[in-house]
Design a protein around this motif. Structure first.
Motif, PDB file in Angstrom:
ATOM      1  N   VAL A 116       8.791 -40.242  62.378  1.00  0.00           N
ATOM      2  CA  VAL A 116       7.719 -41.587  62.911  1.00  0.00           C
ATOM      3  C   VAL A 116       6.923 -40.996  64.016  1.00  0.00           C
ATOM      4  O   VAL A 116       7.372 -40.180  64.784  1.00  0.00           O
ATOM      5  CB  VAL A 116       8.641 -42.394  63.470  1.00  0.00           C
ATOM      6  N   THR A 117       5.930 -41.243  64.027  1.00  0.00           N
ATOM      7  CA  THR A 117       4.784 -41.027  65.065  1.00  0.00           C
ATOM      8  C   THR A 117       3.978 -42.282  65.374  1.00  0.00           C
ATOM      9  O   THR A 117       3.007 -42.843  64.585  1.00  0.00           O
ATOM     10  CB  THR A 117       3.558 -39.951  64.550  1.00  0.00           C
ATOM     11  N   PRO A 118       4.651 -42.978  66.298  1.00  0.00           N
ATOM     12  CA  PRO A 118       4.123 -44.288  66.988  1.00  0.00           C
ATOM     13  C   PRO A 118       2.502 -44.084  67.096  1.00  0.00           C
ATOM     14  O   PRO A 118       2.166 -43.172  67.813  1.00  0.00           O
ATOM     15  CB  PRO A 118       4.937 -44.597  68.003  1.00  0.00           C
ATOM     16  N   PRO A 119       1.785 -45.380  66.907  1.00  0.00           N
ATOM     17  CA  PRO A 119       0.399 -45.364  67.426  1.00  0.00           C
ATOM     18  C   PRO A 119       0.144 -45.189  68.862  1.00  0.00           C
ATOM     19  O   PRO A 119      -0.281 -46.446  69.299  1.00  0.00           O
ATOM     20  CB  PRO A 119      -0.302 -46.266  66.601  1.00  0.00           C
ATOM     21  N   CYS A 207      15.625 -41.050  81.032  1.00  0.00           N
ATOM     22  CA  CYS A 207      14.851 -42.180  81.219  1.00  0.00           C
ATOM     23  C   CYS A 207      15.066 -42.977  80.219  1.00  0.00           C
ATOM     24  O   CYS A 207      14.419 -43.081  79.339  1.00  0.00           O
ATOM     25  CB  CYS A 207      13.198 -41.746  81.383  1.00  0.00           C
ATOM     26  N   MET A 208      16.378 -43.680  80.206  1.00  0.00           N
ATOM     27  CA  MET A 208      16.529 -44.718  79.157  1.00  0.00           C
ATOM     28  C   MET A 208      16.181 -46.216  79.480  1.00  0.00           C
ATOM     29  O   MET A 208      15.541 -46.314  80.486  1.00  0.00           O
ATOM     30  CB  MET A 208      18.194 -44.827  79.085  1.00  0.00           C
ATOM     31  N   ASN A 209      15.823 -46.959  78.456  1.00  0.00           N
ATOM     32  CA  ASN A 209      15.210 -48.255  78.589  1.00  0.00           C
ATOM     33  C   ASN A 209      13.767 -48.144  78.930  1.00  0.00           C
ATOM     34  O   ASN A 209      13.353 -48.962  79.385  1.00  0.00           O
ATOM     35  CB  ASN A 209      15.924 -48.943  79.515  1.00  0.00           C
ATOM     36  N   GLU A 210      13.276 -46.883  78.606  1.00  0.00           N
ATOM     37  CA  GLU A 210      11.866 -46.642  78.681  1.00  0.00           C
ATOM     38  C   GLU A 210      11.086 -46.490  77.432  1.00  0.00           C
ATOM     39  O   GLU A 210      11.326 -45.798  76.540  1.00  0.00           O
ATOM     40  CB  GLU A 210      11.596 -45.696  79.951  1.00  0.00           C
ATOM     41  N   THR A 211       9.767 -47.247  77.580  1.00  0.00           N
ATOM     42  CA  THR A 211       9.062 -47.033  76.392  1.00  0.00           C
ATOM     43  C   THR A 211       7.514 -46.305  76.585  1.00  0.00           C
ATOM     44  O   THR A 211       6.909 -46.636  77.653  1.00  0.00           O
ATOM     45  CB  THR A 211       8.717 -48.526  75.762  1.00  0.00           C
ATOM     46  N   VAL A 212       7.597 -45.320  76.022  1.00  0.00           N
ATOM     47  CA  VAL A 212       6.078 -44.569  76.074  1.00  0.00           C
ATOM     48  C   VAL A 212       5.002 -45.488  75.943  1.00  0.00           C
ATOM     49  O   VAL A 212       4.700 -45.800  74.982  1.00  0.00           O
ATOM     50  CB  VAL A 212       6.085 -43.280  75.284  1.00  0.00           C
ATOM     51  N   LYS A 213       4.069 -45.476  76.896  1.00  0.00           N
ATOM     52  CA  LYS A 213       2.844 -46.470  76.896  1.00  0.00           C
ATOM     53  C   LYS A 213       1.730 -45.651  76.295  1.00  0.00           C
ATOM     54  O   LYS A 213       0.732 -46.046  75.564  1.00  0.00           O
ATOM     55  CB  LYS A 213       2.622 -47.057  78.107  1.00  0.00           C
ATOM     56  N   MET A 239       8.376 -35.094  69.968  1.00  0.00           N
ATOM     57  CA  MET A 239       8.623 -36.401  69.532  1.00  0.00           C
ATOM     58  C   MET A 239       9.861 -36.477  68.570  1.00  0.00           C
ATOM     59  O   MET A 239       9.518 -35.894  67.565  1.00  0.00           O
ATOM     60  CB  MET A 239       7.456 -36.786  68.795  1.00  0.00           C
ATOM     61  N   CYS A 240      10.748 -37.264  68.900  1.00  0.00           N
ATOM     62  CA  CYS A 240      12.006 -37.265  67.928  1.00  0.00           C
ATOM     63  C   CYS A 240      12.373 -38.843  68.181  1.00  0.00           C
ATOM     64  O   CYS A 240      13.554 -38.817  68.143  1.00  0.00           O
ATOM     65  CB  CYS A 240      13.035 -36.524  68.744  1.00  0.00           C
TER      66      CYS A 240
END
Length: 454
Positions: A116-119, A207-213, A239-240
């Motif tokens: 999966v490669t998020p945008p 770094c849990m509960n963190e979303t890459v912006k 990216m995994c």
């Protein structure tokens, strides 16, 4: 009989090898976009970490070996279109650009999955890499030689294994995941806490509960990861974040789950009688719930590929389903799980009861012994076993293979209490810890009072 196979990693290689032996008169053609087959991506972190020095050992077959079986191998050919009505295939030779057209009587889809490669803004910067196939593994090794700070996004099996590999190589490692803990799809919190503590003692930043912006960089190379909580300097990003079924070729043409995983029956046949499918592109019967589930594991893939071959001409052998059994070794810790966890059961609407025991794997009179934590999930009504997890510095992971058989066969926790396991002080205790889980479950239940006859 003309058979076309699209994709040849685990499921495809198993299907082709068996079909060539079972149907020597068949015309079998394989379309594979890579220049290799059968790469064991589960060994990718071992290769990156230098535990496996020769990548050739991660292949158990080759295009040449399959050709010797009489199979036509079209490697570095990308299939662009499938027409199930006309039973035709359109592909392109990735080397020459030549268009290829073919037809089939039976089609086997073993196209696997893709990361999966998020945008995310900046994801196209240099040194943001995926971890799936042989060529990606080589790129990771090459780029990591010049990187000191490495960030892994995604705390599943591959992500955590890569974190260990990079830390052992002397890198400063950061692990980021949007979930509140690592390995949350496989193990419950009391197990992942143990692994997280081990990672922290190695100075790995969690770094849990963190979303890459977004990703930031200079001169086209990434140098910073920005999350909803902070910014992390980095030289390399892996990216995994998971895998998706690689099934776009057949969307709208056969039945699939919402995520694109192909639905197959117990004989690996899709909703189109001429099309069979196996491996990471498929959903498969999940025994703990009885429904279809997407569980991309190499073990599932080779079984399904083998069954495709056996059932291609007529339904012969049923797939018995899966428990999603898997294991992991991180530093000195050995862990494995099968079936439902307390976390995964929340997605099913089911209710389970859990039994947890802590013991040592050998008797106290032995010079050494290691702690074992085992958790078993059961249906409180039927008392059938639905899942199990184990962790220890001793390698007791084969116990989870036993528990997988228990789930598949419908065994109850009460039957497990008195199942015959051997005792030998070098290996275990007079009451095996699996027995003890069953006994513990019974200790919380009232003993039925015999009623007088007549």
């Amino acid at each position: 009989m003309k058979i076309a196979v699209i994709g040849s990693t685990h499921a495809g290689t198993a299907a082709v090898t068996n079909m060539a032996n079972l149907y020597p008169e068949a015309d079998i053609t394989v379309y594979e976009r890579n220049d290799n087959v059968s790469f064991l991506s589960c060994g990718l972190a071992l290769y990156v970490g230098g535990v496996v020095n020769d990548a050739e050992g991660l292949f158990y077959s080759s295009p040449e070996q399959l050709q010797k079986l009489g199979v036509t191998m079209k490697v570095q050919h990308d299939v662009k279109k499938i027409d199930p009505v006309r039973k035709t295939i359109a592909a392109i030779n990735l080397i020459t650009g030549e268009q290829i057209y073919d037809h089939y009587d039976k089609l086997v889809i073993t196209t696997g999955s893709w990361p999966v490669t998020p945008p995310i803004e900046g994801i196209d910067l240099e040194n943001i890499l995926l971890a799936k196939n042989y060529h990606q593994a080589n790129t990771i090794i090459e780029r990591s030689q010049h990187a000191q700070k490495v960030t892994v996004v995604g705390a599943g099996y591959i992500g955590v294994e890569l974190v260990e590999a990079f830390e052992k190589a002397g890198k400063e490692v950061t692990l980021i995941d949007g979930a509140d803990r690592i390995l949350n799809k496989y193990l419950d919190e009391e197990f992942t806490n143990i692994v997280e503590e081990e990672l922290k003692t190695r100075n790995i930043t969690l770094c849990m509960n963190e979303t890459v912006k977004c990703f930031e960089g200079s001169e086209g190379h990434v140098n910073k990861v920005i999350t909803n909580e902070g910014a992390y300097e980095t030289d390399l990003v892996i990216m995994c974040v998971g895998f998706r079924p690689n099934t776009d070729l057949l969307r709208g043409k056969i039945d699939m789950l919402e995520n694109g995983a192909i639905k197959v029956d117990e004989y690996m046949q899709t909703s189109d009688p001429s099309i069979y499918a196996a491996g990471d592109c498929c959903a498969v019967k999940y025994n703990p719930t009885g429904g279809h589930a997407y569980i991309p594991l190499a073990t599932n893939a080779v079984r399904m590929g083998t069954l495709v071959a056996r059932n291609l001409m007529e339904p012969t052998m049923k797939h018995v389903g899966t428990q999603g059994t898997s294991g992991l070794h991180i530093y000195d810790l050995n862990m494995a799980s099968t079936g439902l966890t307390e976390t995964s059961v929340k997605l099913t609407g089911m209710h389970v009861k859990s039994i947890t025991i802590e013991d040592t794997h050998r008797p106290a009179f032995m010079p050494t012994s290691e702690n074992v934590k085992l958790k078993v999930a059961i249906d409180p009504q039927t008392r059938c076993i639905l899942g199990a997890q184990v962790i220890s510095k001793a390698d007791v992971t084969q116990s989870i293979n036993t528990m997988s058989v228990c789930i598949q066969s419908g065994m109850t926790i009460d039957e497990l209490a008195y199942t015959d396991f051997f005792f030998q002080p070098h290996f275990n205790q007079p009451w095996n810890f699996l027995n003890k889980a069953g006994l513990e479950a019974q200790s919380n239940e009232p003993v039925p009072v015999p009623q007088p006859l007549g």
